[in-house]
Motif scaffolding. Structure first.
Motif, PDB file in Angstrom:
ATOM      1  N   PRO A 208     -13.197   0.177   3.875  1.00  0.00           N
ATOM      2  CA  PRO A 208     -12.018  -0.618   3.539  1.00  0.00           C
ATOM      3  C   PRO A 208     -10.750   0.231   3.387  1.00  0.00           C
ATOM      4  N   ALA A 209     -10.909   1.467   2.828  1.00  0.00           N
ATOM      5  CA  ALA A 209      -9.721   2.312   2.627  1.00  0.00           C
ATOM      6  C   ALA A 209      -9.052   2.595   3.969  1.00  0.00           C
ATOM      7  N   THR A 210      -9.841   2.906   4.985  1.00  0.00           N
ATOM      8  CA  THR A 210      -9.294   3.212   6.307  1.00  0.00           C
ATOM      9  C   THR A 210      -8.587   1.976   6.868  1.00  0.00           C
ATOM     10  N   TYR A 211      -9.215   0.818   6.678  1.00  0.00           N
ATOM     11  CA  TYR A 211      -8.647  -0.437   7.183  1.00  0.00           C
ATOM     12  C   TYR A 211      -7.293  -0.722   6.529  1.00  0.00           C
ATOM     13  N   PHE A 212      -7.225  -0.582   5.181  1.00  0.00           N
ATOM     14  CA  PHE A 212      -5.968  -0.887   4.495  1.00  0.00           C
ATOM     15  C   PHE A 212      -4.918   0.198   4.748  1.00  0.00           C
ATOM     16  N   LEU A 213      -5.353   1.462   4.869  1.00  0.00           N
ATOM     17  CA  LEU A 213      -4.391   2.534   5.163  1.00  0.00           C
ATOM     18  C   LEU A 213      -3.704   2.258   6.492  1.00  0.00           C
ATOM     19  N   HIS A 214      -4.489   1.828   7.458  1.00  0.00           N
ATOM     20  CA  HIS A 214      -3.973   1.517   8.786  1.00  0.00           C
ATOM     21  C   HIS A 214      -2.925   0.399   8.689  1.00  0.00           C
ATOM     22  N   LYS A 215      -3.257  -0.641   7.932  1.00  0.00           N
ATOM     23  CA  LYS A 215      -2.353  -1.773   7.780  1.00  0.00           C
ATOM     24  C   LYS A 215      -1.077  -1.341   7.036  1.00  0.00           C
ATOM     25  N   LEU A 216      -1.267  -0.527   5.989  1.00  0.00           N
ATOM     26  CA  LEU A 216      -0.117  -0.085   5.198  1.00  0.00           C
ATOM     27  C   LEU A 216       0.836   0.755   6.043  1.00  0.00           C
ATOM     28  N   ASP A 218       1.139   0.751   9.266  1.00  0.00           N
ATOM     29  CA  ASP A 218       1.759  -0.128  10.264  1.00  0.00           C
ATOM     30  C   ASP A 218       2.931  -0.882   9.656  1.00  0.00           C
ATOM     31  N   GLU A 219       2.689  -1.423   8.458  1.00  0.00           N
ATOM     32  CA  GLU A 219       3.705  -2.258   7.840  1.00  0.00           C
ATOM     33  C   GLU A 219       4.883  -1.436   7.331  1.00  0.00           C
ATOM     34  N   MET A 220       4.594  -0.263   6.772  1.00  0.00           N
ATOM     35  CA  MET A 220       5.656   0.507   6.127  1.00  0.00           C
ATOM     36  C   MET A 220       6.386   1.439   7.090  1.00  0.00           C
ATOM     37  N   GLY A 221       5.795   1.730   8.224  1.00  0.00           N
ATOM     38  CA  GLY A 221       6.448   2.580   9.228  1.00  0.00           C
ATOM     39  C   GLY A 221       6.879   3.909   8.638  1.00  0.00           C
ATOM     40  N   GLU A 222       8.175   4.248   8.815  1.00  0.00           N
ATOM     41  CA  GLU A 222       8.670   5.559   8.363  1.00  0.00           C
ATOM     42  C   GLU A 222       8.656   5.694   6.843  1.00  0.00           C
ATOM     43  N   ARG A 237       1.885  -4.622  -1.861  1.00  0.00           N
ATOM     44  CA  ARG A 237       1.827  -4.759  -0.391  1.00  0.00           C
ATOM     45  C   ARG A 237       0.675  -5.712  -0.102  1.00  0.00           C
ATOM     46  N   GLU A 238       1.001  -6.903   0.353  1.00  0.00           N
ATOM     47  CA  GLU A 238      -0.035  -7.933   0.484  1.00  0.00           C
ATOM     48  C   GLU A 238      -0.486  -8.119   1.937  1.00  0.00           C
ATOM     49  N   PHE A 239      -1.806  -8.281   2.092  1.00  0.00           N
ATOM     50  CA  PHE A 239      -2.362  -8.443   3.443  1.00  0.00           C
ATOM     51  C   PHE A 239      -3.344  -9.593   3.484  1.00  0.00           C
ATOM     52  N   PHE A 252      -5.264  -9.629  -0.077  1.00  0.00           N
ATOM     53  CA  PHE A 252      -5.383  -8.447  -0.927  1.00  0.00           C
ATOM     54  C   PHE A 252      -3.995  -7.839  -1.158  1.00  0.00           C
ATOM     55  N   SER A 253      -3.816  -7.341  -2.379  1.00  0.00           N
ATOM     56  CA  SER A 253      -2.566  -6.662  -2.701  1.00  0.00           C
ATOM     57  C   SER A 253      -2.884  -5.181  -2.918  1.00  0.00           C
ATOM     58  N   CYS A 254      -2.127  -4.319  -2.251  1.00  0.00           N
ATOM     59  CA  CYS A 254      -2.406  -2.872  -2.348  1.00  0.00           C
ATOM     60  C   CYS A 254      -1.300  -2.149  -3.109  1.00  0.00           C
ATOM     61  N   ALA A 255      -1.716  -1.190  -3.937  1.00  0.00           N
ATOM     62  CA  ALA A 255      -0.748  -0.304  -4.602  1.00  0.00           C
ATOM     63  C   ALA A 255      -1.284   1.117  -4.452  1.00  0.00           C
ATOM     64  N   GLY A 256      -0.376   2.079  -4.384  1.00  0.00           N
ATOM     65  CA  GLY A 256      -0.848   3.453  -4.196  1.00  0.00           C
ATOM     66  C   GLY A 256       0.021   4.462  -4.917  1.00  0.00           C
TER      67      GLY A 256
END
Ligand code: FAD
Length: 539
Positions: A208-216, A218-222, A237-239, A252-256
């Motif tokens: 799951p970490a790899t999946y959400f990292l990829h999405k994050l 992608d969404e956050m870009g630079e 960051r909601e997905f 899911f909501s992600c925070a880091g």
């Protein structure tokens, strides 16, 4: 120097032998470089002062010699302990199996290394890191034992404290209602909690970490790189994660937060190297989202009912104008013919025709004035999965009421396309309502609606099929014409639904067709261009 200790050693043991045994062990290279010669005094001094507690015993562990460090660590002066068994040091807490193993090892002429609990002369306990080596004579027989030990109580306590801290941290993160995971700079999971482990099987997306990292990323870009370099966290960051098969989508909501830790490997011993980690928390917000979604659907229902009413009036009036225009054109043609004859005989008829025409035009003008305006729709980036999902929720009462099975097969990572959310919602609502009507009109058979989405490099595809009676081949070309209906009794906006559907698809530069190869009901295939266009407005 402790003369008593040395005198005892000289008196009770063959010191020359002990010397021969000990010297290479204690002095190694220096001894060999000196051609195997070591001055006796130097040896004695070195053993005496070496900062490790040394004792030499006979075969029964009776102490023959102790050095200064031994006195410092155990509290026993040489005169107190010489002649005693090493067991005086035992706290009697060390399990017997340990001693058994110790003696078994050293009697087998091997070196024993281990940790024991010793008692200091003044009564307090300490942890001893002990090495015992047997000393052999020229015939290979054990003559003595040499014991070397250090008090490692402080290091042991520190180690235990670290372990306890780790356990504490683990129990804190395990009791967290969120899934938590620590990822290193190679995206490798190095620590996780129970809830994260549950996600691994729940989500079916690999790590799951790899999946959400990829999405994050992608969404956050630079922004991702910027936050990472400044070690600034992110949150909320909601997905949306599509469910597999018949399972509903989840949110899911992600925070880091990034943090650095000192490297522990040998290369970093003199250089203060650090490594960056990311602690990622993943919260399942599906329940909150569903509640919001229900509210959203209620609002949409109200808005769409109003929108549908306006459009139905509009389409009906436009259709009526269109149909009125046809006889009007014929009247106009007849008028022209009469005028052309110009014989005056039909002056009365001509007058009547002109009056009919005038009142017809007035009626058309009145109808045109009554056509309600449509609010212009802004073109934004839309996700068709989301829209179809909402439309299904809008119609779910009818669907469940009629016991229709819905096969919802969205493509998991469907790209967004430019479009008007509202218009697309109307389009799909129309097609799904038609499918429900068709199924409910069929007397028997399976009751099924299948909706799927797909994409390739250029287009997004939506397929809506039902298990209803289908549209006969000869009627398929007409269903997109105004006021055409296959229903015997017509309907409230008879024959205008598919006209409107086609209009919306065309406005989005797409295509809508009935699949000619599908014969178990009706299948509409809709496609939209994927590539972004300049934002514009749709009427
Ligand atoms: P003991 O009756 O002395 O022995 C318990 C068990 O040890 C026996 O059942 C037997 O299995 C084995 N054993 C004891 N003596 C012998 C022997 N001569 N041959 C074969 N097996 C035997 N102990 C410590 O607790 N702390 C120390 O720092 C320590 N340092 C030592 C240093 C050296 C060089 C040596 C040789 C031994 C050392 N010992 C140490 C071990 C110590 O001699 C005792 O065996 C141990 O303390 C247990 O003592 P006890 O009175 O409880 O039992």
């Amino acid at each position: 120097m402790k003369k008593t200790s040395l005198q005892f050693l000289q008196a009770h043991a063959n010191l020359a032998n002990v010397m021969d045994e000990l010297t290479p062990t204690l002095f190694g290279e220096a001894y060999r470089e000196n051609g195997g010669q070591m001055p006796y005094d130097l040896f004695i001094e070195a053993v005496e002062q070496v900062p490790i507690a040394i004792s030499i015993t006979d075969k029964k562990a009776r102490i023959l010699y102790v050095n200064e460090e031994f006195t410092r660590v155990t509290g026993y002066q040489a005169e107190d302990i010489l002649g005693e068994n090493e067991s005086v040091l035992s706290d009697k807490r060390t399990p017997r199996e340990v001693y058994y193993e110790l003696w078994h090892t050293i009697r087998s002429k091997k070196v024993w290394r281990g940790t024991l609990c010793n008692r200091h002369k003044f009564g307090h306990r300490y942890i001893a890191d002990l090495t015992i080596a047997p000393m052999l004579n020229g015939q290979g027989k054990i003559t003595h034992y040499i014991g070397m030990h250090r008090d490692i109580t402080l290091a042991h306590e520190a180690e235990k404290r670290v372990i306890n801290q780790k356990l504490l941290i683990e129990s804190v993160i395990n009791s967290s209602p969120m899934a938590m995971v620590v990822i290193d700079d190679q995206n490798k999971v190095i620590l996780d909690n129970h809830n994260y482990k549950a996600l691994v099987s729940d989500l079916d997306k690999g790590e799951p970490a790899t999946y959400f990292l990829h999405k994050l990323r992608d969404e956050m870009g630079e922004l991702w790189g910027q936050l990472q370099s400044k070690e600034q966290g992110f949150n909320n960051r909601e997905f949306r994660v599509e469910g597999k098969g018949s399972r509903r989508a989840r949110w899911f909501s992600c925070a880091g937060n990034w943090f650095k830790e000192n490297e522990v490997h040998v290369d970093a011993f003199f250089e203060n190297a650090t490594k960056q980690y990311l602690i990622l928390t993943i919260t399942d917000i599906t329940r909150q989202r569903r509640q919001m979604e229900e509210l959203h659907i209620q609002t949409l229902k109200t808005l769409m009912a109003e929108d549908e009413r306006v459009r139905s009036i509009r389409e009906t009036l436009l259709g009526a104008i269109h149909q009125t225009q046809m006889p009007m054109n014929q009247i106009k043609a007849a008028e022209q013919i009469l005028k052309h004859k110009g014989d005056g005989q039909n002056a009365g008829l001509l007058h009547i025709l002109q009056q009919i025409q005038q009142s017809g035009e007035e009626a058309i003008a009145t109808m045109q004035k009554c056509i309600p305006d449509i609010v212009q729709a802004t073109l934004i980036s839309v996700n068709l999965n989301q829209i179809l999902h909402e439309v299904l929720l809008l119609s779910d009462q009818r669907i469940w009421g009629l016991g229709i099975e819905v096969q919802w097969q969205p493509l998991t990572e469907l790209p967004s396309m430019p479009g008007s959310e509202n218009r697309l919602r109307i389009l799909f609502k129309q097609l799904i309502d038609n499918a429900i009507d068709a199924i409910s009109s069929a007397e028997t058979g399976e009751q099924r609606i299948k909706i799927s989405t797909d994409t390739d490099d250029e287009l997004i595809y939506v397929c809506i099929e039902d298990s209803g009676p289908g549209i006969p081949l000869e009627k398929r070309s007409k269903v997109f014409e105004p006021f055409y209906t296959t229903r015997p009794t017509g309907g409230s906006q008879a024959g205008m639904g598919l006209v409107m559907a086609k209009e919306i698809v065309t406005q989005h530069h797409g295509f809508i067709d009935i699949d000619p190869n599908y014969d178990q009901g009706c299948r509409f295939k809709i496609s939209f261009p994927l590539h972004r266009q300049e934002p514009r407005r749709l009427a």
